[in-house]
Design an enzyme around this catalytic site. Structure first.
Site, PDB file in Angstrom:
ATOM      1  N   HIS A  36      -1.592   0.852   8.277  1.00 56.53           N
ATOM      2  CA  HIS A  36      -2.979   0.918   7.823  1.00 56.53           C
ATOM      3  C   HIS A  36      -3.711  -0.410   7.938  1.00 56.53           C
ATOM      4  CE1 HIS A  36      -0.768   4.232   5.756  1.00 56.53           C
ATOM      5  NE2 HIS A  36      -1.748   4.893   6.343  1.00 56.53           N
ATOM      6  N   HIS A  40       0.842  -1.203   0.000  1.00 56.23           N
ATOM      7  CA  HIS A  40       0.000   0.000   0.000  1.00 56.23           C
ATOM      8  C   HIS A  40       0.876   1.252   0.000  1.00 56.23           C
ATOM      9  CE1 HIS A  40      -2.638   2.906   2.449  1.00 56.23           C
ATOM     10  NE2 HIS A  40      -3.051   2.963   1.190  1.00 56.23           N
TER      11      HIS A  40
END
Length: 179
Positions: free
Chosen positions: A122, A103
């Site tokens: 995250h 990501h």
């Protein structure tokens, strides 16, 4: 006379048609081969062979962290204790992955309770038993898998990476190669 002209015309037409078909097929083959070649070059092609551990030192549930293929590019070696796709060893239970989330490149580590790999920033979750596939979170791709070989003495070697490590335009550029 008209029959000969028609046959000649049909032969010419067939020849043109065959030529176009062959050109089309050759072009398709060239595109496929070109795509594979660029994919191979994107992954580096000449990875170093680096000893990571020995199977005697890697019991089920244990992990070993190591740099690969560049210094500072952390990877994790895991003995999952069960056969997995892409696994190495007699029971195919040993795998290794890049520890950079796909990501935004935050650190990913093994969560021993869940048996999953989790991104600290995250909360993307990867399943090491499914080739590092994303099972939750914003990560767009699976974790790059380090290709492993085990010799007759049980020494485990890293020999390549399947997938592009986050932040790199080529897994072997922009850094010092691990030796």
């Amino acid at each position: 006379m008209k029959v000969k002209e028609k046959e000649a015309s049909e032969e010419e037409g067939v020849t043109r048609r065959n030529l176009l078909k062959r050109a089309g097929c050759a072009g398709a083959v060239a595109l496929v081969l070109g795509g594979l070649a660029s994919k191979a070059s994107a992954s580096g092609g000449n990875y170093p062979r680096v000893k990571v551990a020995n199977t005697k030192d890697l019991q089920a549930g244990k992990t070993v962290k190591f740099d690969y293929p560049l210094v500072g590019r952390k990877s994790i070696l895991i003995n999952l204790g069960c056969s997995v796709e892409g696994g190495a060893g007699a029971d195919k239970s040993i795998v290794a992955y890049s520890m950079f989330c796909t990501h935004l490149g935050c650190g990913v580590d093994m969560d021993k309770e869940s048996g999953m790999m989790v991104c600290e920033c995250h909360q993307s979750v990867y399943d090491p038993k499914l080739s590092g596939k994303v099972v939750e979170g914003p990560a767009p791709n699976s974790l790059p898998m380090v290709l492993l070989k085990i010799d007759k003495n049980g020494d485990i070697y890293a020999e390549g990476v399947a997938g592009l490590i986050y932040g790199l335009r080529n897994n072997l550029l922009d850094g010092e190669e691990v030796k």
